[in-house]
Design a protein around this motif. Structure first.
Motif, PDB file in Angstrom:
ATOM      1  N   VAL A  17      -5.175 -25.159 -51.474  1.00 37.67           N
ATOM      2  CA  VAL A  17      -3.838 -26.460 -51.932  1.00 37.67           C
ATOM      3  C   VAL A  17      -4.118 -27.623 -52.872  1.00 37.67           C
ATOM      4  N   SER A  18      -5.491 -27.742 -52.808  1.00 39.93           N
ATOM      5  CA  SER A  18      -5.293 -29.075 -54.107  1.00 39.93           C
ATOM      6  C   SER A  18      -5.072 -28.210 -55.551  1.00 39.93           C
ATOM      7  N   LEU A  19      -5.454 -27.221 -55.467  1.00 36.66           N
ATOM      8  CA  LEU A  19      -5.498 -26.296 -56.712  1.00 36.66           C
ATOM      9  C   LEU A  19      -3.731 -26.085 -57.088  1.00 36.66           C
ATOM     10  N   TYR A  20      -3.219 -25.797 -56.430  1.00 31.65           N
ATOM     11  CA  TYR A  20      -1.440 -25.539 -57.667  1.00 31.65           C
ATOM     12  C   TYR A  20      -1.169 -26.638 -58.058  1.00 31.65           C
ATOM     13  N   PRO A  21      -0.867 -27.834 -57.594  1.00 28.34           N
ATOM     14  CA  PRO A  21      -0.274 -28.896 -58.436  1.00 28.34           C
ATOM     15  C   PRO A  21      -1.237 -28.577 -59.942  1.00 28.34           C
ATOM     16  N   LEU A  22      -2.690 -28.496 -59.525  1.00 22.50           N
ATOM     17  CA  LEU A  22      -3.521 -28.256 -61.074  1.00 22.50           C
ATOM     18  C   LEU A  22      -2.818 -27.378 -61.954  1.00 22.50           C
ATOM     19  N   VAL A  23      -2.866 -26.200 -61.593  1.00 26.05           N
ATOM     20  CA  VAL A  23      -2.626 -24.845 -62.122  1.00 26.05           C
ATOM     21  C   VAL A  23      -0.967 -25.326 -62.181  1.00 26.05           C
ATOM     22  N   LEU A  24      -0.142 -26.101 -61.427  1.00 23.51           N
ATOM     23  CA  LEU A  24       1.039 -26.021 -62.242  1.00 23.51           C
ATOM     24  C   LEU A  24       1.512 -27.325 -63.770  1.00 23.51           C
ATOM     25  N   THR A  25       0.535 -27.917 -63.197  1.00 19.91           N
ATOM     26  CA  THR A  25       0.143 -28.761 -64.387  1.00 19.91           C
ATOM     27  C   THR A  25      -0.488 -28.569 -65.765  1.00 19.91           C
ATOM     28  N   LEU A  69      -5.573 -19.923 -60.819  1.00 19.92           N
ATOM     29  CA  LEU A  69      -4.246 -19.099 -59.747  1.00 19.92           C
ATOM     30  C   LEU A  69      -4.884 -19.008 -58.676  1.00 19.92           C
ATOM     31  N   ILE A  70      -5.417 -17.014 -59.145  1.00 18.36           N
ATOM     32  CA  ILE A  70      -6.033 -16.397 -59.021  1.00 18.36           C
ATOM     33  C   ILE A  70      -7.136 -16.099 -57.477  1.00 18.36           C
ATOM     34  N   PRO A  71      -7.943 -17.417 -57.979  1.00 16.97           N
ATOM     35  CA  PRO A  71      -8.990 -18.205 -56.919  1.00 16.97           C
ATOM     36  C   PRO A  71      -7.939 -18.223 -55.843  1.00 16.97           C
ATOM     37  N   ALA A  72      -7.148 -19.662 -56.308  1.00 21.37           N
ATOM     38  CA  ALA A  72      -6.690 -20.736 -55.255  1.00 21.37           C
ATOM     39  C   ALA A  72      -5.799 -20.137 -54.072  1.00 21.37           C
ATOM     40  N   ILE A  73      -5.461 -18.648 -54.710  1.00 21.25           N
ATOM     41  CA  ILE A  73      -4.044 -18.093 -53.563  1.00 21.25           C
ATOM     42  C   ILE A  73      -5.226 -17.441 -52.356  1.00 21.25           C
ATOM     43  N   TYR A  74      -6.573 -16.990 -52.687  1.00 19.91           N
ATOM     44  CA  TYR A  74      -7.639 -16.255 -52.092  1.00 19.91           C
ATOM     45  C   TYR A  74      -7.674 -16.926 -51.050  1.00 19.91           C
ATOM     46  N   ALA A 124     -14.646 -18.733 -57.740  1.00 22.80           N
ATOM     47  CA  ALA A 124     -14.669 -20.054 -57.715  1.00 22.80           C
ATOM     48  C   ALA A 124     -14.923 -19.944 -59.339  1.00 22.80           C
ATOM     49  N   ALA A 125     -16.855 -18.999 -59.547  1.00 24.02           N
ATOM     50  CA  ALA A 125     -17.175 -19.027 -61.052  1.00 24.02           C
ATOM     51  C   ALA A 125     -15.898 -18.646 -61.763  1.00 24.02           C
ATOM     52  N   ALA A 126     -14.796 -18.110 -61.353  1.00 25.12           N
ATOM     53  CA  ALA A 126     -14.127 -17.226 -62.507  1.00 25.12           C
ATOM     54  C   ALA A 126     -13.038 -18.392 -62.882  1.00 25.12           C
ATOM     55  N   GLY A 127     -12.641 -18.877 -61.596  1.00 26.66           N
ATOM     56  CA  GLY A 127     -11.849 -20.264 -61.955  1.00 26.66           C
ATOM     57  C   GLY A 127     -12.660 -21.488 -62.792  1.00 26.66           C
ATOM     58  N   ALA A 128     -14.029 -21.867 -62.307  1.00 28.93           N
ATOM     59  CA  ALA A 128     -14.501 -22.699 -63.012  1.00 28.93           C
ATOM     60  C   ALA A 128     -14.599 -22.396 -64.917  1.00 28.93           C
ATOM     61  N   ALA A 129     -14.989 -20.896 -64.900  1.00 27.16           N
ATOM     62  CA  ALA A 129     -14.983 -20.916 -66.597  1.00 27.16           C
ATOM     63  C   ALA A 129     -13.421 -20.871 -67.191  1.00 27.16           C
ATOM     64  N   GLY A 130     -12.098 -20.521 -66.315  1.00 29.87           N
ATOM     65  CA  GLY A 130     -10.983 -20.930 -67.169  1.00 29.87           C
ATOM     66  C   GLY A 130     -10.653 -22.126 -67.793  1.00 29.87           C
ATOM     67  N   GLY A 131     -11.359 -23.196 -66.456  1.00 34.06           N
ATOM     68  CA  GLY A 131     -11.276 -24.500 -66.289  1.00 34.06           C
ATOM     69  C   GLY A 131     -12.083 -25.498 -67.628  1.00 34.06           C
ATOM     70  N   VAL A 132     -13.169 -24.707 -67.432  1.00 30.26           N
ATOM     71  CA  VAL A 132     -13.903 -25.229 -68.971  1.00 30.26           C
ATOM     72  C   VAL A 132     -13.355 -24.151 -70.186  1.00 30.26           C
ATOM     73  N   TYR A 133     -12.988 -23.209 -70.288  1.00 27.38           N
ATOM     74  CA  TYR A 133     -12.128 -22.792 -71.480  1.00 27.38           C
ATOM     75  C   TYR A 133     -11.353 -23.637 -71.737  1.00 27.38           C
ATOM     76  N   SER A 134     -10.329 -23.953 -70.510  1.00 28.18           N
ATOM     77  CA  SER A 134      -9.041 -25.583 -70.815  1.00 28.18           C
ATOM     78  C   SER A 134      -9.484 -26.368 -71.148  1.00 28.18           C
ATOM     79  N   PHE A 135     -10.244 -26.956 -70.880  1.00 23.60           N
ATOM     80  CA  PHE A 135     -11.891 -28.251 -71.770  1.00 23.60           C
ATOM     81  C   PHE A 135     -11.462 -28.189 -73.204  1.00 23.60           C
TER      82      PHE A 135
END
Length: 208
Positions: free
Chosen positions: A12-20, A61-66, A89-100
């Motif tokens: 649930v916490s990831l949803y607004p972060l994804v949207l942002t 988004l995909i990890p958040a939904i799962y 979660a590892a894939a999501g973290a990789a996406g976050g690192v890429y975005s950063f």
């Protein structure tokens, strides 16, 4: 906090972060709140890497939904059931690192702007962040209006958002590891009866 409750909270916490992240990346295509710069190709290169849309958006988004759906369907904490969340979660973290990283490069290189004489360039590309503290340099960019504040503000927002996303994914990886080692479901039979992974697979096929 048990594995199931933790997974629900993280999802649930990831949803607004994804949207942002997605909104910030989209808005970056319209410096000066004008579409003409995108049409003319006068867009910062890092914006076109889609760090916020792909890295902090779809890959998160995909990890958040799962995480959310697995917890809502009864249990996500049995040993075998927690391995997939660790990978997601590892894939999501990789996406976050890429975005950063993309956002950091966007701040480091500065905006793509028109300087006096009608030349389009990146005047702060080799300034090593000095332009961020020397506001008098911002006047170099005559077009789009306030592009330095626009560029810096949105990229910094993406950096902050991706940091929180990576932190949440790291917590979920630890949560999944605990679930693999201990198990966190009080009623394992409920999981097998009510949680059908084919539903999630069908959802992925629909999205992709």
């Amino acid at each position: 906090m048990c594995s199931r409750s933790c997974s629900r909270w993280i999802g649930v916490s990831l949803y607004p972060l994804v949207l942002t992240s997605i909104i910030c990346n989209i808005v970056l295509f319209f410096p000066g709140w004008d579409v003409k710069y995108a049409k003319e190709g006068h867009i910062t290169q890092e914006v076109q890497y889609f760090g916020g849309i792909v890295g902090g958006g779809l890959m998160m988004l995909i990890p958040a939904i799962y995480f959310h759906l697995a917890a809502e369907n009864g249990c996500c904490g049995i040993r075998s059931g927690m391995f997939l969340p660790i990978l997601l979660a590892a894939a999501g973290a990789a996406g976050g690192v890429y975005s950063f990283v993309v956002a950091l490069l966007g701040v480091y290189n500065g905006p793509f702007c028109g300087v006096f004489g009608g030349i389009w360039t990146r005047p702060f590309q080799k300034s090593y962040f000095i332009y961020l503290i020397n506001h008098t340099l911002w006047a170099i960019c005559s077009e789009p209006e306030n592009v330095v504040q626009f560029n810096t503000g949105l990229f910094c927002t993406l950096m902050a958002t991706s940091c929180v996303q990576v932190l949440l994914c790291a917590i979920q990886m630890l949560n999944g590891l605990v679930g693999c080692l201990r198990g966190a479901c009080n009623n394992k039979a409920f999981y097998h009866v009510n949680y059908n992974p084919n539903i999630f697979i069908a959802f992925l096929c629909f999205v992709l």
